[in-house]
Scaffold this active site. Structure first.
Site, PDB file in Angstrom:
ATOM      1  N   CYS A  89      -2.750   2.339   8.917  1.00  0.00           N
ATOM      2  CA  CYS A  89      -3.008   3.698   9.389  1.00  0.00           C
ATOM      3  C   CYS A  89      -4.516   3.964   9.310  1.00  0.00           C
ATOM      4  CB  CYS A  89      -2.241   4.708   8.525  1.00  0.00           C
ATOM      5  SG  CYS A  89      -2.860   4.854   6.837  1.00  0.00           S
ATOM      6  N   GLU A 123      -1.964  -1.031   1.153  1.00  0.00           N
ATOM      7  CA  GLU A 123      -3.339  -1.494   1.345  1.00  0.00           C
ATOM      8  C   GLU A 123      -4.289  -0.854   0.328  1.00  0.00           C
ATOM      9  OE1 GLU A 123      -1.694  -0.794   5.624  1.00  0.00           O
ATOM     10  OE2 GLU A 123      -1.332  -0.028   3.604  1.00  0.00           O
ATOM     11  N   HIS A 140      -0.359   3.915  -0.421  1.00  0.00           N
ATOM     12  CA  HIS A 140      -0.056   2.901   0.594  1.00  0.00           C
ATOM     13  C   HIS A 140      -0.389   1.529   0.009  1.00  0.00           C
ATOM     14  CE1 HIS A 140      -0.260   5.582   4.438  1.00  0.00           C
ATOM     15  NE2 HIS A 140       0.345   6.199   3.424  1.00  0.00           N
ATOM     16  N   CYS A 156      -5.938   3.838   5.714  1.00  0.00           N
ATOM     17  CA  CYS A 156      -6.045   2.481   5.177  1.00  0.00           C
ATOM     18  C   CYS A 156      -7.121   1.678   5.900  1.00  0.00           C
ATOM     19  CB  CYS A 156      -4.697   1.777   5.245  1.00  0.00           C
ATOM     20  SG  CYS A 156      -3.492   2.501   4.109  1.00  0.00           S
TER      21      CYS A 156
END
Length: 180
Positions: free
Chosen positions: A101, A73, A71, A104
């Site tokens: 999410c 992040e 992801h 993250c």
């Protein structure tokens, strides 16, 4: 589409950030998200900033990397902490095009990022980070202010273009699946 004001949901002693600065850095995150979309990745981008300087930027690459951990992040946090002798990101701001999410958000809290700025709310979650009334998610503001660390959250910066990018991506994906 319901419009939402940009709001600071939870804030402690952080340096003052202007709306223009937030929009500038979110535009950079959007550029990363567009790169992800062009590579058939979910178009989410992130930019890590300290003292108004971009230190790292990334976009989702789960498909290319064959891992659910890629992801945007996570990637910006890893890229900056690998290059320094300290994994703590105090006084750093993270700009991301979509509300993070749970994975993250955990990494953001563990890395001690001082400020999170996101564009679009994740419509499929029950407002993990922030709900529309400005209440911090998980029914407990303590999650963002714990263990001698506090996370300031600003939601809805460039919400419409961030949301539109995601909606267009998934619309095209559904259309291509319907044709096959």
């Amino acid at each position: 589409m319901q419009r939402h004001k940009i709001k600071t949901i939870f804030s402690l002693n952080m340096k003052t950030h202007t709306h223009n600065q937030d929009e500038h850095f979110m535009q950079l995150a959007l550029a990363q998200a567009k790169m992800a979309g062009a590579q058939n990745e979910i178009p989410i981008g992130a930019v890590l900033v300290k003292d108004n300087q971009v230190l790292a930027s990334a976009h989702n690459s789960c498909e290319a990397d064959h891992t659910p951990l890629s992801h945007a992040e996570i990637k910006v946090i890893q890229s900056i902490t690998r290059g320094q002798s300290n994994w703590r990101l105090n006084e750093h701001s993270l700009y991301v095009t979509l509300e993070p999410c749970l994975m993250c958000l955990g990494a953001i809290l563990q890395a001690r990022v001082s400020r999170l700025v996101f564009g679009a709310y994740d419509q499929k979650k029950k407002e993990l980070v922030a709900d529309r009334s400005g209440i911090v998610g998980l029914n407990d503001q303590q999650i963002l202010h714990d263990n001698n660390h506090a996370l300031s959250v600003t939601a809805g910066v460039l919400e419409e273009p961030c949301s539109a990018l995601l909606k267009d991506f998934f619309k095209k994906r559904r259309q291509s699946q319907d044709q096959s």
